[in-house]
Structures are given as structure tokens and as C-alpha cells.
Motif scaffolding. Structure first.
Motif, PDB file in Angstrom:
ATOM      1  N   ASP A 123      10.243   5.454  53.653  1.00 30.73           N
ATOM      2  CA  ASP A 123       9.863   4.043  53.651  1.00 30.73           C
ATOM      3  C   ASP A 123       8.330   3.952  53.719  1.00 30.73           C
ATOM      4  O   ASP A 123       7.745   3.247  54.535  1.00 30.73           O
ATOM      5  CB  ASP A 123      10.530   3.253  54.786  1.00 30.73           C
ATOM      6  CG  ASP A 123      12.015   2.999  54.528  1.00 30.73           C
ATOM      7  OD1 ASP A 123      12.512   3.369  53.448  1.00 30.73           O
ATOM      8  OD2 ASP A 123      12.684   2.425  55.407  1.00 30.73           O
ATOM      9  N   HIS A 145      13.673   5.809  59.537  1.00 27.45           N
ATOM     10  CA  HIS A 145      14.680   4.832  59.106  1.00 27.45           C
ATOM     11  C   HIS A 145      15.084   3.827  60.171  1.00 27.45           C
ATOM     12  O   HIS A 145      15.245   2.661  59.882  1.00 27.45           O
ATOM     13  CB  HIS A 145      15.915   5.579  58.595  1.00 27.45           C
ATOM     14  CG  HIS A 145      16.908   4.736  57.874  1.00 27.45           C
ATOM     15  ND1 HIS A 145      16.560   3.815  56.897  1.00 27.45           N
ATOM     16  CD2 HIS A 145      18.283   4.671  57.978  1.00 27.45           C
ATOM     17  CE1 HIS A 145      17.666   3.233  56.426  1.00 27.45           C
ATOM     18  NE2 HIS A 145      18.714   3.732  57.073  1.00 27.45           N
ATOM     19  N   HIS A 184      14.627  11.238  56.002  1.00 21.78           N
ATOM     20  CA  HIS A 184      14.533   9.810  56.347  1.00 21.78           C
ATOM     21  C   HIS A 184      15.751   9.338  57.146  1.00 21.78           C
ATOM     22  O   HIS A 184      15.604   8.803  58.249  1.00 21.78           O
ATOM     23  CB  HIS A 184      14.364   8.963  55.078  1.00 21.78           C
ATOM     24  CG  HIS A 184      14.168   7.510  55.377  1.00 21.78           C
ATOM     25  ND1 HIS A 184      13.053   7.045  56.048  1.00 21.78           N
ATOM     26  CD2 HIS A 184      14.941   6.412  55.148  1.00 21.78           C
ATOM     27  CE1 HIS A 184      13.145   5.730  56.201  1.00 21.78           C
ATOM     28  NE2 HIS A 184      14.282   5.325  55.670  1.00 21.78           N
ATOM     29  N   ASN A 188      14.820   4.721  51.836  1.00 19.00           N
ATOM     30  CA  ASN A 188      15.599   3.814  50.990  1.00 19.00           C
ATOM     31  C   ASN A 188      14.759   2.685  50.395  1.00 19.00           C
ATOM     32  O   ASN A 188      15.149   2.076  49.403  1.00 19.00           O
ATOM     33  CB  ASN A 188      16.767   3.226  51.785  1.00 19.00           C
ATOM     34  CG  ASN A 188      16.348   2.627  53.104  1.00 19.00           C
ATOM     35  OD1 ASN A 188      15.756   3.318  53.933  1.00 19.00           O
ATOM     36  ND2 ASN A 188      16.612   1.360  53.319  1.00 19.00           N
ATOM     37  N   HIS A 189      13.591   2.398  50.964  1.00 18.80           N
ATOM     38  CA  HIS A 189      12.728   1.357  50.403  1.00 18.80           C
ATOM     39  C   HIS A 189      11.818   1.882  49.299  1.00 18.80           C
ATOM     40  O   HIS A 189      11.100   1.104  48.686  1.00 18.80           O
ATOM     41  CB  HIS A 189      11.879   0.712  51.505  1.00 18.80           C
ATOM     42  CG  HIS A 189      12.641  -0.263  52.347  1.00 18.80           C
ATOM     43  ND1 HIS A 189      12.559  -1.632  52.191  1.00 18.80           N
ATOM     44  CD2 HIS A 189      13.532  -0.065  53.350  1.00 18.80           C
ATOM     45  CE1 HIS A 189      13.339  -2.236  53.056  1.00 18.80           C
ATOM     46  NE2 HIS A 189      13.947  -1.297  53.788  1.00 18.80           N
ATOM     47  N   ASP A 237       8.090   5.071  58.220  1.00 16.58           N
ATOM     48  CA  ASP A 237       8.411   3.663  57.979  1.00 16.58           C
ATOM     49  C   ASP A 237       7.185   2.763  58.016  1.00 16.58           C
ATOM     50  O   ASP A 237       7.069   1.847  58.814  1.00 16.58           O
ATOM     51  CB  ASP A 237       9.501   3.220  58.974  1.00 16.58           C
ATOM     52  CG  ASP A 237      10.792   3.946  58.700  1.00 16.58           C
ATOM     53  OD1 ASP A 237      11.592   3.457  57.902  1.00 16.58           O
ATOM     54  OD2 ASP A 237      10.983   5.058  59.256  1.00 16.58           O
TER      55      ASP A 237
HETATM   56 FE   LIG Z   1      14.790   3.193  55.825  1.00 17.19          FE
END
Ligand SMILES: [Fe+2]
Ligand SMILES: [Fe+2]
Length: 277
Positions: A53, A196, A157, A84-85, A11
Motif C-alpha cells: 500500500d 495491511h 503485505h 492491495n491498493h 501502508d
Molecule cells: Fe492493504
């Protein structure tokens, strides 16, 4: 090799140059400092995994910046997966040597190390939560069946368990039961390391110890209330260092990136000679 170390950074949320994340978090500076801390580790870290991320918005300029930082800082192998980013296509275009499988998923096994790394792609494009579709689950089952006797660490993640932080649990891995069933069939899976949630958390998933590493950037606020709002805090940047040796298996350390006073020797107090560190 009887002993092996894998640093897990997660992240990073790298942004275009000069732009803090969420107007507050200087994620580029924090990432650079964390990478330098990994590079300074002694004995040297053998491999690095970054569990998603990598960037905040999946922009080409963000990946280019991160690729430059990695090139300048680290000499050991680095294995990446998206969060997810991230955006898979941009990640694959701009991060040289990142591996992928059929379907464009950034999911692969690393077989040339003393321990086996199996890196999973839990991204569902456009969603904050994670998923493993049947194609990815079938690949995982087949891949784990190839080497049933090799100690295996899985990197992913989205955590496949609920941790008690409500707003993060809402965007964890969806339908984790199918994943847990695969893991339970392959007893060589000893560790499952995730990102995450931007906090250090430990749980059990089937026979394996599962953990979430703290972010090298901002941390999610510690709040176990059932309706806690989504918020972050600038607690210390950190990463996990997973040590494997033949006697103990996997042992994990959380390493703070900042420097602190010390180290100091454990000097005996002459008034209490029996009390030693
Ligand atoms: Fe995330
Ligand atoms: Fe994140």
C-alpha cells in the motif's frame, strides 16, 4: 557485520499532490515525515523495506510523488512490495530498481545483506484480500531451500494469521495453511513482517514471530468486537525497526514518528534515595 537494522515502513497510501486519503488523512505529509524520521535515526538505518500500500490508488502520479520523496530523503537501500491498493505494472514502471520475478510478481530475495530478506507479493488484483498462488509458493519454497542456514526475514503485505479485528481478518491472506507449511519446512525463517492492518500486532506463525507494523499514515480503529465496522483513526504515525545481532537474533522496536517532550535524565528523588529509574 554483527549488527544490522531494517526499518519497516508500511501502508503509506500516497495520493496525488494536495489530495488527502479518504478526505481526512494527509498521507503525503505523514509519509514525508516518517521518511525524514528514518533518515535521522542514529546509528543510521542499514536498509528500509516498505511492505505495501505504497499508494492509495496505484496511480502513476502517486508513484512519481513517492519516488521523489524516497530519492530526496533516504540514502540506504529501499526494498518495495505491493499491497492491495497498488498496481504492479504501474509500480514497476514508476519505481526504478524495483525487482520482480517471472509472471510480473514483485517478489524477490535480497542476498547481499547480513540477514536475508525475502519479499513476497500477496496481491490478487482487484481484491482486498491477499493470496499466494502455487507459482509464488513454489518460488518461496525453492528460494528458502537455497540458504537454509542464513537468518531470514520475510516481508509481505497481507498477514497470514487472524488478528481479531473482524473487517481486517476478512481481507487477510487467504488459505494461509499452504504458506505456513512452507515456512515450517525452513527453520531459518525467524521473522515474518506484514502490513495491511494499520495496527501493531504480534503472533506466531510456525516457528517464526510474525508481526504487523503500524501504518506511517492512518491507523485502523482498535475494535475486537465480532461485528466492528471498518473505520480508521488518526493515532500516531509509526514504523518498526528490526534490529538483528548475532547474540539476540531479531529484536523489533516500534518507533513513533512524532516528537514528544524529553528526553529527561532519571534524577533521584532526595526523599526516596533508594528509588531510581
Ligand atoms: Fe492493504
Ligand atoms: Fe493499507
Amino acid at each position: 557485520m554483527n549488527r544490522f537494522t531494517v526499518a519497516q515502513l508500511t501502508d503509506l497510501h500516497v495520493r496525488p499532490e494536495g489530495v488527502p486519503a479518504y478526505r481526512v488523512a494527509e498521507t503525503n505529509m505523514l509519509t514525508e515525515r516518517a521518511l525524514r524520521r528514518v533518515a535521522a535515526e542514529s546509528p543510521a538505518v542499514d536498509a528500509v523495506i516498505i511492505t505495501g500500500d505504497l499508494t492509495d490508488c496505484g496511480l502513476p502520479s502517486e508513484y512519481d510523488l513517492l519516488a521523489g520523496m524516497l530519492r530526496r530523503t533516504l540514502t540506504m537501500p529501499v526494498y518495495l512490495i505491493p499491497g492491495n491498493h497498488d498496481r504492479r505494472e504501474v509500480l514497476l514502471q514508476h519505481m526504478p530498481a524495483t525487482r520482480s520475478m517471472a509472471g510480473g510478481f514483485v517478489q524477490y530475495a535480497v542476498d547481499d545483506l547480513p540477514v536475508r530478506l525475502v519479499m513476497l507479493d500477496t496481491v490478487r488484483p482487484g481484491a482486498g484480500y491477499g493470496e499466494l498462488c502455487q507459482q509464488r509458493l513454489d518460488w518461496l519454497d525453492r528460494t528458502l531451500a537455497e540458504r537454509p542456514n542464513q537468518p531470514t526475514l520475510i516481508g509481505m503485505h497481507h498477514p497470514p494469521f487472524q488478528c481479531g479485528i473482524a473487517h481486517m481478518d476478512g481481507i487477510a491472506l487467504r488459505a494461509p495453511e499452504a504458506f505456513v507449511a512452507v515456512i515450517a519446512r525452513h527453520r531459518q525463517v525467524r521473522r515474518i513482517v506484514c502490513g495491511h492492518h494499520h495496527r501493531p500486532v504480534v503472533a506466531q506463525v510456525a516457528q517464526a514471530i510474525a508481526s504487523i507494523a503500524p501504518s506511517v499514515a492512518h491507523q485502523v480503529q482498535h475494535d475486537l468486537s465480532i461485528d466492528g465496522p471498518a473505520a480508521f483513526v488518526m493515532e500516531p504515525s509509526a514504523f518498526d525497526l528490526h534490529l538483528w545481532d548475532q547474540r539476540s537474533g531479531f529484536v523489533s522496536h516500534t518507533v513513533l514518528v512524532d516528537s514528544f517532550p524529553g528526553p529527561f535524565p532519571f534524577l533521584l528523588d532526595p526523599d526516596y534515595p533508594g528509588c531510581s529509574g
